[in-house]
Design a protein around this motif. Structure first.
Motif, short mmCIF file in Angstrom:
data_model
loop_
_atom_site.label_atom_id
_atom_site.label_comp_id
_atom_site.label_asym_id
_atom_site.label_seq_id
_atom_site.Cartn_x
_atom_site.Cartn_y
_atom_site.Cartn_z
N PRO A 92 -80.14 -9.22 48.12
CA PRO A 92 -80.94 -8.31 47.33
C PRO A 92 -82.37 -8.26 47.85
O PRO A 92 -82.94 -9.29 48.19
CB PRO A 92 -80.91 -8.93 45.94
N ALA A 93 -82.90 -7.08 47.91
CA ALA A 93 -84.30 -6.95 48.31
C ALA A 93 -85.14 -7.61 47.24
O ALA A 93 -84.91 -7.41 46.06
CB ALA A 93 -84.65 -5.49 48.42
N LEU A 94 -86.05 -8.44 47.64
CA LEU A 94 -86.84 -9.15 46.64
C LEU A 94 -87.95 -8.30 46.10
O LEU A 94 -88.48 -7.43 46.78
CB LEU A 94 -87.37 -10.45 47.22
N ALA A 95 -88.26 -8.58 44.87
CA ALA A 95 -89.25 -7.75 44.19
C ALA A 95 -90.65 -8.16 44.59
O ALA A 95 -91.51 -8.36 43.76
CB ALA A 95 -89.06 -7.86 42.70
#
Lengths: 443, 290
Positions: B29-32
């Motif tokens: 997941p792309a990190l926030a």
């Protein structure tokens, strides 16, 4: 292969005594001597790998359950305590956590193998359907298990997924409360999730027995996809043991190498860092994402603007697999002889990976940064939202339109009359095969 | 020809495994980290499959935590005895039991922990022992939040696992404070840090691109010369940040080095076993065209 004659002869007194009362040794021996198509390639080894995954998950899970505390105040610390103070606890817990990912890598490859070689087609529909039930149970079990460490992603993942139930008109809200054990996700939710997470793997194990029963009754498919005629059994099959125990064994060891690399050297690479932040119902993470193996289905959910229809689409994506045997109209099983379908299959695999990618992105983010775009309905065309919709469209197109249509319209390549033909010297490729058979007769 | 087929199918299997691994990594997941600066490497000794902790660095890191961080941040999952476990900062060759370690007993005794008097039941404070957890700076989360402008300082026990890039992130954040770019509106009680996740767009009144980073409630915690080192290491913010990041990385997963070492043995075994299984496979299938 269903009429496989038993060749077991009890030798010792106790074996004879047991054989006339509970022929369990005979059952095992027959299993081991089962005639198995000799042309099974390495894509067929994932069944054994999956059996191992289930055993590993249950064995590590039972030990974890001895130390885990299903309480919202204590769960997070109890998981960390397992990794700090329980002997070998770090390896057991990381094996269990990464084991879920390994399980899904194997199950996806196993399913794609079935799809490619037509293993779902008659007479093997029940093997496939029971397999779909197992896959669905695996998703449920993995979701429940991910909630247990009670980190931020555990909590908010549970929030998002249970909320989906609430999207069902009229009955959604009461079911939601019943499922959570209260109006919000809390201790009652965690307790029932723990209980169900412990239960479902044994339901899976039961389904695996049915899966194998059906498999051994209908006989294994093979890369050529033809049924082995009775008079060819001796020439085209080998006993399961030792031929496939050793081949599966080799594949299992290779798989364990991959597994060990994750467990020992990068145990958190497949997880989300936010799940090491204890759950906080008052603080929503910036970006809630499920584990990687759920991402394609999460993407399909988000492709649909309406929440309830999104839930319907997500469940249909799994549901459509159940009717696959009747959607496919082809008389040829193996896509080796179906060039058109093979192309659509390769696109399908890429679409599946693409959906997984989309599931991890924010829907509004541009796919190609900086490319000029325009508003289309509710989002920019150059956004993951629209890429996601395109891929979701193909996912369903593949099953609902291409499967029936291509089967009726295509001209398959000639399939060999026996599975030995393609490997015999001079036989080589099916295209140059000396005795091409029409698919209508052999399908 | 059969050999060739075997090798080909084996290659396919390996490619497939590599693909599977690649897929799962790609699906990360792309990190926030909304526009935060990518952390720079601390060049830590424990990185990589053979890396081990530098015990001196862990001891210095503990000192920085003890003298600086622990005034606001708890480490609720840490016990003093853990400091003396194999691979830990105060492990001694030949020690009988981590809880009997002389350094750990002395370090624990420097601190007071709340307890109940076993005679009267009255709440008391007593000297900590090796079996105790690190004491919390605040009695509860509400008090921690109230004492820090509404945001409770997070527990640091697993901080290296709870942030992407782990120790590198902690090191970069602690040593990366700088003056806010002109044109950035700073709210009271907030500090600019280029490595902090966030979105500064609403606060940017300057020219050009919105600066990287975000706001953090923690004021710059480290100053040059703040903690005294007796091993000759540089007493700089950069060194302190590096040392405390290493200590937190160790505390987040105290068994990681032993696990990597077991992993090496496991892999050697598996590779040998794979070789043996493959040879058995070739032998059993000899003469079977397939």
């Amino acid at each position: 292969m269903s009429d496989h004659e038993s060749t077991y002869v009890p030798k010792t007194g106790i074996e004879k005594w047991l054989d006339s009362r509970l022929p369990i040794v005979r059952f095992g021996a027959d299993y081991m001597s089962l005639p198995t198509p000799k042309n099974l390639n390495y894509w067929w080894t994932f069944g054994g790998i999956l059996a191992l995954c289930l055993v590993v998950q249950i064995a590590t899970g039972i030990i974890l359950a001895m130390h885990y505390v299903p309480n919202t105040e204590l769960a997070f610390a109890s998981v960390e305590r397992i990794m700090r103070d329980v002997n070998g606890g770090d390896i057991i817990r990381y094996t269990h956590a990464n084991g879920a990912s390994m399980f899904f890598i194997a199950v996806y490859l196993h399913m794609l193998r079935g799809l490619y070689y037509g293993s779902y087609k008659a007479p093997r529909e029940m093997i496939w359907i029971v397999g779909c039930v197992i896959f669905f149970l695996m998703i449920a079990t993995a979701f429940l298990g991910y909630v247990l460490p009670w980190g931020q992603m555990s909590f908010w993942g549970a929030e998002v997924i249970t909320n989906l139930i609430g999207a069902i008109p009229l009955v959604g809200e009461p079911i939601l409360i019943w499922l959570r054990g209260g109006p919000a996700i809390d201790n009652a939710t965690l307790n029932r999730f723990f209980s169900l997470h412990y239960l479902l793997p044994f339901v899976i194990a039961g389904c695996v027995v049915l899966h194998l029963w059906a498999l051994h009754h209908a006989g294994q498919n093979n890369p050529v996809g033809i049924l082995i005629p009775k008079d060819r059994t001796a020439k085209d099959t080998v006993p399961f043991h030792p031929y496939f125990t050793v081949k599966d064994g080799f594949a299992i060891v290779l798989f364990l190498i991959l597994f060990a690399i994750f467990v020992f050297f990068m145990p958190n690479a497949l997880g989300h860092a936010d799940n090491y932040i204890p759950a906080n119902p008052l603080q929503t993470p910036a970006h809630i994402v499920p584990e990687w193996y759920m991402l394609p289905f999460y993407a399909i959910l988000r492709a649909i603007p309406d929440k309830f229809l999104g839930v319907v689409a997500m469940f249909s994506a799994i549901g459509v697999l159940f009717i696959l045997p009747w959607l496919d109209t082809s008389k040829v099983r193996s896509m080796r002889y179906r060039p058109a379908m093979r192309t659509f299959f390769v696109i399908f695999v890429l679409v599946g990976i693409g959906l997984g990618w989309c599931g991890a992105q924010l829907p509004d983010s541009p796919v190609v940064p900086g490319m000029p775009s325009f508003q289309l309905a509710d989002g920019m065309l150059n956004s993951y939202l629209w890429l996601n919709r395109l891929l979701t469209f193909y996912y369903f197109l593949f099953f609902i339109v291409l499967m029936p249509l291509v089967g009726l319209r295509e001209t398959p390549r000639p399939i060999p009359a026996t599975i030995s033909e393609p490997v015999l010297p001079g036989g080589g490729d099916a295209m140059t095969s000396a005795a091409p058979a029409s698919p209508e007769k052999k399908g | 020809m059969i050999l060739k087929t075997n090798i080909q199918s084996m290659k396919k299997t390996l490619v497939l495994i590599a693909l599977a691994a690649g897929l799962s990594l790609a699906a990360q997941p792309a990190l926030a980290s909304g526009g935060a600066k990518h952390p720079h490497s601390g060049g830590f000794s424990f990185e990589g499959p053979f890396g081990t902790f530098d015990q001196g660095q862990l001891q210095r890191g503990y000192k920085v935590y003890r003298e600086v961080c622990s005034s606001c941040h708890s480490m609720n999952l840490m016990h003093f005895r853990t400091l003396a476990e194999p691979g830990g900062p105060f492990y001694e060759e030949g020690q009988v039991n981590p809880a009997e370690n002389r350094f750990v007993k002395a370090l624990a005794a420097e601190l007071q922990v709340p307890d109940i008097d076993s005679e009267t039941g009255e709440p008391i404070m007593r000297d900590a022992v090796a079996a105790d957890k690190f004491p919390s700076p605040y009695p509860n989360a509400t008090a921690a939040a109230a004492g820090n402008g509404g945001a409770a300082p997070p527990d640091l026990s697993v901080m290296a696992k709870a942030r992407h890039d782990g120790a590198d992130y902690i090191y970069s954040l602690l040593s990366g404070y700088r003056a806010a770019p002109a044109g950035l509106e700073i709210r009271p009680g907030q500090h600019y840090n280029p490595y902090m996740a966030g979105d500064l767009t609403p606060f940017w009144k300057g020219q050009g691109h919105v600066p990287e980073g975000g706001f953090i409630a923690m004021p710059p915690p480290l100053r040059n010369g703040q903690v005294t080192y007796d091993d000759g290491s540089a007493q700089t913010v950069d060194q302190y940040a590096k040392d405390v990041a290493a200590f937190i990385a160790w505390a987040s997963d105290p068994k990681q080095v032993q696990r990597k070492q077991s992993g090496m043995g496991v892999l050697i075994f598996l590779f040998l076993f794979a070789g043996l299984t493959y040879v058995s496979y070739r032998r059993i299938w000899k003469g079977v065209a397939h």
